[in-house]
Every structure is written in C-alpha cells, then in structure tokens.
Design an enzyme around this catalytic site. Sequence first.
Site, PDB file in Angstrom:
ATOM      1  N   ILE A 193     -64.288  14.872 -46.381  1.00 56.16           N
ATOM      2  CA  ILE A 193     -63.848  14.175 -47.585  1.00 56.16           C
ATOM      3  C   ILE A 193     -63.560  12.741 -47.135  1.00 56.16           C
ATOM      4  O   ILE A 193     -62.858  12.517 -46.145  1.00 56.16           O
ATOM      5  CB  ILE A 193     -62.607  14.850 -48.208  1.00 56.16           C
ATOM      6  N   SER A 194     -64.146  11.774 -47.818  1.00 55.36           N
ATOM      7  CA  SER A 194     -64.073  10.379 -47.386  1.00 55.36           C
ATOM      8  C   SER A 194     -62.651   9.847 -47.457  1.00 55.36           C
ATOM      9  O   SER A 194     -61.804  10.365 -48.193  1.00 55.36           O
ATOM     10  CB  SER A 194     -64.978   9.504 -48.247  1.00 55.36           C
ATOM     11  N   GLN A 195     -62.385   8.779 -46.678  1.00 50.18           N
ATOM     12  CA  GLN A 195     -61.064   8.172 -46.732  1.00 50.18           C
ATOM     13  C   GLN A 195     -60.874   7.503 -48.090  1.00 50.18           C
ATOM     14  O   GLN A 195     -61.811   6.949 -48.676  1.00 50.18           O
ATOM     15  CB  GLN A 195     -60.872   7.180 -45.602  1.00 50.18           C
ATOM     16  N   ARG A 245     -55.595  14.207 -54.049  1.00 48.26           N
ATOM     17  CA  ARG A 245     -56.520  14.523 -52.957  1.00 48.26           C
ATOM     18  C   ARG A 245     -56.195  15.878 -52.324  1.00 48.26           C
ATOM     19  O   ARG A 245     -57.096  16.582 -51.846  1.00 48.26           O
ATOM     20  CB  ARG A 245     -56.459  13.408 -51.914  1.00 48.26           C
TER      21      ARG A 245
END
Length: 215
Positions: free
Chosen positions: A59-61, A33
Amino acid sequence: MDPLESQMQFVFNLRSRGITNADVLKAMEKTRRADFLEGIFLERSYEDTPLPIACGQTISQPTVVGLMTQALDVTRRCKVLEIGTGSGYQAAILSHLARRVYSVERHRALALRARDLLRRMELGNITVVHGDGSMGLPEQAPFDRIMLTAAAEDPPRNLLDQLRIGGVMVLPVGQTDAVQQLIRVDKSETGYEYTDLGAVRFVPLVEGVAEDVSD
C-alpha cells in the site's frame, strides 16, 4: 498519540508535502488507511511509508497517494480507471472525488478482498475487476482520468487510447525499480503534454493475470 491527534498529524504531514487541494485532503481524511491493513501493520497506518499487503504487494505511502490524486485533477463528472487495485485504498479515495471508478487488479485474492471491503464500506461507485491491468478496460472506455499504481517503461499506448480527449493520466515511468519518475499526461486533439512530478518507486506493471497462490 490518540487517534484524533494522529489524524490531525496525518493531514498536517500531507499539507507540508504539497497536498493542498481541499477536496483531496477531505477524501483522504475520511478514508482510514488502517481499514486497508492487517495484523502488525495496523498500528503503523498513520506512518508516511509504504507497507506490505498480501500477494507481495504494498500500500503506497500516503503522501504519494495524495500527490498522485491531486495531479489527476478529478471532478465529480469524471469516470476514472485505476490500474492496480491493491488494498483498495487509492480506489476508495478516488470514489469520494469521482462519478465512477473502475479498478483492475491482476491478483485474484487482492481483487476479491478489495471488492468485499469496498462493498462493506458502502462505496457503491467503485467496480473492482480481476484482470490484466496492462490491457486497461476497453469495454468501458473512454475514461476521463486514468491512474497507474505500477511503473511502466513508457505510458502504455493502449491506455492512452482509452483516455478521452481532454483527459489526464498519472503514472510512474522508468526502466528499473530504482529509477522512476511520476508523470502527468494531458491528452489533447493535437497530442500529449507531459509533466514531471518527481521521483517515486513502484512495483513494475506486469502483463497478464497472476497465478492464484495461497497467502
């Protein structure tokens, strides 16, 4: 915490939140990530939280990424459409699971950055398109799987039309930013079956392409 220990904790957290598909876990483990973050947010890459990226997006979890990917049920034979490229993180994970990934991003700067990054990562089965994600990609339809990383009020009809019979769509739906549900849509010859996957929070799906602005 050293990087190896952080990575082990990262995977453990995914498992504890219900991501049990071995292929999904493997794809997320090999997709760092941190590669999709910049500046002060790099050191927070292992945190299970959404983080800011350019153009006012996020940016999504990781657990949400994992749950959406697992629900999409991607196989190596699948051609996948992703609406909302963002940083390219989700597309990179999908690339390890699918035959082909098409990802549409309305912000030109994000599309260019993601395209360059994914090319440098040698993920050759991803095509990033700068365009209106709400329109899908009819010239490449039908798709075996479709994922939206932005919330619509209802599953968009034109995107459902681009989904193959037997295909799956995963998307957040809701009329406000605060109240959204993640759903899975299974398309059959007789209609659609909807499965509620829980509460989420995403940016809204916006029609058209974004105006070019400097960061």
